[in-house]
Design an enzyme around this catalytic site. Sequence first.
Site, PDB file in Angstrom:
ATOM      1  N   HIS A  89       0.712  -1.175   0.075  1.00 13.30           N
ATOM      2  CA  HIS A  89       0.018  -0.150  -0.040  1.00 13.30           C
ATOM      3  C   HIS A  89       0.654   1.200  -0.038  1.00 13.30           C
ATOM      4  O   HIS A  89       0.256   2.322   0.307  1.00 13.30           O
ATOM      5  CB  HIS A  89      -0.800   0.112   1.199  1.00 13.30           C
ATOM      6  CG  HIS A  89      -1.968  -1.063   1.192  1.00 13.30           C
ATOM      7  ND1 HIS A  89      -3.346  -0.799   0.476  1.00 13.30           N
ATOM      8  CD2 HIS A  89      -1.941  -2.302   1.731  1.00 13.30           C
ATOM      9  CE1 HIS A  89      -4.041  -1.881   0.997  1.00 13.30           C
ATOM     10  NE2 HIS A  89      -3.269  -2.950   1.299  1.00 13.30           N
TER      11      HIS A  89
ATOM     12  N   THR B  95      -8.482   6.758  -1.512  1.00 15.81           N
ATOM     13  CA  THR B  95      -9.983   6.245  -1.832  1.00 15.81           C
ATOM     14  C   THR B  95     -11.016   7.328  -1.425  1.00 15.81           C
ATOM     15  O   THR B  95     -12.017   7.230  -2.000  1.00 15.81           O
ATOM     16  CB  THR B  95     -10.017   5.067  -0.741  1.00 15.81           C
ATOM     17  OG1 THR B  95      -9.515   5.323   0.531  1.00 15.81           O
ATOM     18  CG2 THR B  95      -9.375   3.842  -1.293  1.00 15.81           C
TER      19      THR B  95
ATOM     20  N   LYS C   1     -14.704   8.292  -2.953  1.00 15.54           N
ATOM     21  CA  LYS C   1     -16.154   8.687  -2.400  1.00 15.54           C
ATOM     22  C   LYS C   1     -16.592   9.941  -2.784  1.00 15.54           C
ATOM     23  O   LYS C   1     -17.682  10.336  -2.976  1.00 15.54           O
ATOM     24  CB  LYS C   1     -15.817   8.879  -0.974  1.00 15.54           C
ATOM     25  CG  LYS C   1     -15.586   7.573  -0.244  1.00 15.54           C
ATOM     26  CD  LYS C   1     -14.866   7.559   1.256  1.00 15.54           C
ATOM     27  CE  LYS C   1     -14.183   6.220   1.490  1.00 15.54           C
ATOM     28  NZ  LYS C   1     -13.153   6.356   2.616  1.00 15.54           N
TER      29      LYS C   1
ATOM     30  N   LYS D 109       0.669  14.327   1.607  1.00 15.57           N
ATOM     31  CA  LYS D 109      -0.683  14.839   0.999  1.00 15.57           C
ATOM     32  C   LYS D 109      -0.851  16.252   0.834  1.00 15.57           C
ATOM     33  O   LYS D 109      -1.756  16.820   0.201  1.00 15.57           O
ATOM     34  CB  LYS D 109      -1.761  14.222   1.985  1.00 15.57           C
ATOM     35  CG  LYS D 109      -1.582  12.650   2.162  1.00 15.57           C
ATOM     36  CD  LYS D 109      -2.634  12.129   3.239  1.00 15.57           C
ATOM     37  CE  LYS D 109      -2.408  10.850   3.424  1.00 15.57           C
ATOM     38  NZ  LYS D 109      -3.004  10.134   2.464  1.00 15.57           N
TER      39      LYS D 109
ATOM     40  N   LYS E 202      -8.354  14.102   5.219  1.00 12.10           N
ATOM     41  CA  LYS E 202      -7.465  12.750   5.355  1.00 12.10           C
ATOM     42  C   LYS E 202      -6.525  12.906   6.163  1.00 12.10           C
ATOM     43  O   LYS E 202      -6.527  14.087   6.760  1.00 12.10           O
ATOM     44  CB  LYS E 202      -6.947  12.834   3.830  1.00 12.10           C
ATOM     45  CG  LYS E 202      -6.253  13.921   3.218  1.00 12.10           C
ATOM     46  CD  LYS E 202      -5.640  13.916   1.896  1.00 12.10           C
ATOM     47  CE  LYS E 202      -6.416  13.977   0.805  1.00 12.10           C
ATOM     48  NZ  LYS E 202      -6.699  12.921  -0.122  1.00 12.10           N
ATOM     49  N   ARG E 203      -5.921  11.955   6.529  1.00  9.86           N
ATOM     50  CA  ARG E 203      -4.656  11.931   7.572  1.00  9.86           C
ATOM     51  C   ARG E 203      -3.948  13.205   7.033  1.00  9.86           C
ATOM     52  O   ARG E 203      -3.325  13.290   5.804  1.00  9.86           O
ATOM     53  CB  ARG E 203      -3.710  10.595   7.522  1.00  9.86           C
ATOM     54  CG  ARG E 203      -4.645   9.419   8.171  1.00  9.86           C
ATOM     55  CD  ARG E 203      -5.052   9.942   9.533  1.00  9.86           C
ATOM     56  NE  ARG E 203      -3.962   9.768  10.241  1.00  9.86           N
ATOM     57  CZ  ARG E 203      -3.539   8.953  11.306  1.00  9.86           C
ATOM     58  NH1 ARG E 203      -4.098   7.821  11.350  1.00  9.86           N
ATOM     59  NH2 ARG E 203      -2.355   8.993  12.142  1.00  9.86           N
TER      60      ARG E 203
HETATM   61  O1  CJW Z   1      -3.450   2.653   1.977  1.00  6.86           O
HETATM   62  C1  CJW Z   1      -4.805   3.198   1.217  1.00  6.86           C
HETATM   63  C2  CJW Z   1      -4.335   4.065  -0.177  1.00  6.86           C
HETATM   64  C3  CJW Z   1      -3.202   5.105   0.306  1.00  6.86           C
HETATM   65  C4  CJW Z   1      -2.250   4.830   1.168  1.00  6.86           C
HETATM   66  C5  CJW Z   1      -2.905   3.776   2.351  1.00  6.86           C
HETATM   67  C6  CJW Z   1      -1.662   3.388   3.327  1.00  6.86           C
HETATM   68  O2  CJW Z   1      -1.621   5.939   1.585  1.00  6.86           O
HETATM   69  O3  CJW Z   1      -2.911   5.817  -0.748  1.00  6.86           O
HETATM   70  O4  CJW Z   1      -5.310   4.279  -0.811  1.00  6.86           O
HETATM   71  C7  CJW Z   1      -5.354   1.716   0.652  1.00  6.86           C
HETATM   72  O5  CJW Z   1      -4.871   1.290  -0.150  1.00  6.86           O
HETATM   73  N1  CJW Z   1      -1.723   3.076   4.533  1.00  6.86           N
HETATM   74  C8  CJW Z   1      -0.378   2.528   4.948  1.00  6.86           C
HETATM   75  N2  CJW Z   1       0.308   2.664   3.899  1.00  6.86           N
HETATM   76  N3  CJW Z   1      -0.493   2.825   2.799  1.00  6.86           N
HETATM   77  C9  CJW Z   1      -0.194   2.246   6.269  1.00  6.86           C
HETATM   78  C10 CJW Z   1      -1.012   2.416   7.288  1.00  6.86           C
HETATM   79  C11 CJW Z   1      -0.712   2.372   8.539  1.00  6.86           C
HETATM   80  C12 CJW Z   1       0.389   1.670   9.138  1.00  6.86           C
HETATM   81  C13 CJW Z   1       1.345   1.864   7.900  1.00  6.86           C
HETATM   82  C14 CJW Z   1       1.357   2.204   6.707  1.00  6.86           C
HETATM   83  C15 CJW Z   1       0.931   1.520  10.130  1.00  6.86           C
HETATM   84  C16 CJW Z   1       2.347   1.393  10.642  1.00  6.86           C
HETATM   85  C17 CJW Z   1       3.251   1.300   9.664  1.00  6.86           C
HETATM   86  C18 CJW Z   1       2.978   1.375   8.245  1.00  6.86           C
HETATM   87  C19 CJW Z   1       2.657   1.081  11.897  1.00  6.86           C
HETATM   88  O6  CJW Z   1       3.837   0.660  12.304  1.00  6.86           O
HETATM   89  O7  CJW Z   1       1.916   1.327  13.043  1.00  6.86           O
END
Ligand code: CJW
Length: 834
Positions: A376, A675, A679, A573, A567-568
């Site tokens: 992701h 995403t 929406k 971003k 968004k976050r």
């Molecule tokens: O995933 C969405 C995408 C979006 C992307 C997000 C994402 O940034 O563009 O639409 C669905 O595919 N989230 C993370 N990577 N990409 C993500 C989330 C939580 C995380 C992490 C990466 C938590 C940790 C590490 C990496 C952690 O260590 O707590």
Amino acid sequence: MPTRLLCLSEPKPSITKLPPLGMEARDISSDFRRYYVRTLGRDKHCRSTHYVYNALSLTLRDRLMERWQATYYAYDAAKSRFTYYLSMEFLIGRSLGNAMLNLGVQNAAEKAMYDLGIHLEELVEHENDAGLGNGGLGRLAACFLDSCATLGLPVMGYGMHYEYGMFRQHIENGHQVEEPDHWLRNGHPWEIVRPEYTQRIQYGGRTEFYKDDAGVTHARWVDTHDVLAVPCDIPVPGFENGTVNTLRLWKAAATDEFDLEEFNAGDYTRSVADKNSAENISMVLYPNDASENGKELRLKQQYFLASASLKDVIRHWVSHHGNDFSQFAAQNCFQLNDTHPTIAIPELMRLLMDEHGKGWTEAWKITSSTMAYTNHTLLPEALERWPVRLFQQLLPRLLDIIYEINARFLGEVSKHWPGDTGRLKAVSIIEEGPAPQVRMAYLAIVGSFSVNGVAELHSQLLKEGLFHDFYSIWPQKFNNKTNGVTPRRWVAWCNPGMTELISSEIGHGWITDLSQLSQLKPLAENAEFRRRWHEVKQENKARLSKLVSLECNVIFDPSFMFDVQVKRIHEYKRQLLNILHVIHLYDRIKRGDTANWTPRCVLFGGKAAPGYAMAKRTIKLINNVAKVVNEDPATQDFLRVAFLPNYRVSAMEVIAPGTDLSEQISTAGKEASGTGNMKFMMNGAITIGTLDGANIEIREEVGPDNFILFGLTAPQVEAMRSHYNPNEIIAKDENLGRVLSLLESGFFNQFEPQIFDCIVDSIRNPHDPWMTAADFPAYVDAQRTASLLYHDRDRWLRMSILNSAASGRFSTDRTMQDYNRDIWHLTPVKPDRE
Ligand code: CJW
């Protein structure tokens, strides 16, 4: 664990046989009253919404339960192959509305409640969001489950039952303040605890080798500290199809075995404290989005999820097939939601070898044809690496297995690139150095038969860049699965006005076949349809304006353009680019440059990771700018700015329908998909965006005339890095120069000296990874275009209709069909209700 009923023969089927429950208002009303009075013990004097909410939830849960059991009988009867979606996050939000919508009892429930003098909406609003995720990745998992249930696919979600979900965000003096989210405080009527499926999870200890009777050497993991994993099941209803799938969330519990040594040594309290540390494992969701935090407890959580889920699947397997695993890979598939559950790969190897006596070759064949990995993100700070030392302490037996996987893999690599030691080092699962680390993404690729990205550009960049060497070895593993969102929650539920309007023209088949929305295209030319479309949008804007007034104390006039970025909060971003544009608009107003002005309300929302200083400072900047703008009488007719605190799923359900302009302005090449963009599009917003993530595909679908494009492309961003000179851009662009002067003069922080210096410095830094200055001039131009287009109401309405009409590809129904066709190969099952 509950004791088994004493019975001489197996229970007769009649124990579970009941007449089907009615779905009419009167059926719901009578069950509701029975729960309210008899089960919950409330009477006419009770004034609390809580019990009313619970009584209605239990009434609906019964109806889900019938279908849930029927679904599993049908899967059993069909001997269905299953996919298990392993994810540390499921951002499901509220359940009551979703249950009503998908059961098709919205009107009946509304009437039942109305006749009892109860407002259904108040009950819906009473529910806490289940915030068991950070952002896009967690919400995607929830949308996937909705679509799988709607498609009748045998897919089960496995996740964590966090006691505390995503923190609640308050804004104090413009700063983000975090507060724990004890979402379970008032109970959660949607989950069923299943202690009978409890699993035991091991930590610590050491590996011991022994020979069996035949003289074969085996390993076992001994002297471990164990924790129990207790499953809590949440029903996942399909849309009006009788299917209810399962989301199984694991909760940690102590084993109740005191450490006898400690106990006898008189350290009773220490022994009890150990119980606490066991239960800590599922206590809290880590609030990092696309950035790694690397804490030991996080690795414990990851192993907890992976081990409990695998043991659960194997428990079921063994009950049907004994120790014969020859068909296991044909019948089971695990989809890994990013690297977070990747430890499942060595764990399945361990279970097959150490607990089921399989040899390495057989175990590897099964594992590597059962696991599939979704990546992701390309951001290096989000790629998980765990120190070998930590693994050694916490999961020694798994480290043995990872070393063996790596050794065999490197053997293959040296056949592929003979003598290329540099390459071996580059692709090794173990990153060597003073503090060696396990590269989880590499482990995931090596152990999976499928590796996918989440939008076309993202999948392409994975192959060209981050995973290029792996792509050279196994090109057939790599594929793209563009993300989506569920049209049930994100249109049918959250936008009833638009739903009614669309269905009045093309019927309601679009709810389960979103491509049918393309039938709206000719209606963009129909003046009466446009008038009704506008009416719906205005009602939705009024609803959003109410939320903003309530939560931000800022008045949003629904006749203004609603320009939204939620968004976050993350530098990539570029909320910063957006607020710089707001400052530019303010500057224009102050200069009197307001001819042909399109009045705007600019809304921001999103949480910053608690440890991410720049993101938190951006929130402060947005709030300070909002205060200056909103308090200046000169802006009255032109501009309003607000930061909505505590952005969450249920807030988006109000925001998306009320938005005119959707901000998707990440630095190209950085947003894997996005995403929120989908929406907004479905709800008729026009996107202003860069060629990044799924924006590219959105623009492809809707056509360049109906998408407001700006900015560098991903290759241009990379090409510019070596000679990026933001100060030259600032000197040349008068607008940007003026905006930076305002910021540097301390205009937005009169009594808070220097607080925005770090932000100005980041913009002026030639190494700014996000290249904010580079895209600013083009962004301002694009915003001017947006303003002009909005000025021409008919033009804007056409674009709005065409955006919804072209959004069919972004339904997770399509995404799930793609996963199923290329990776899962599941057969849909229709449950038989008789
Ligand atoms: O995933 C969405 C995408 C979006 C992307 C997000 C994402 O940034 O563009 O639409 C669905 O595919 N989230 C993370 N990577 N990409 C993500 C989330 C939580 C995380 C992490 C990466 C938590 C940790 C590490 C990496 C952690 O260590 O707590």
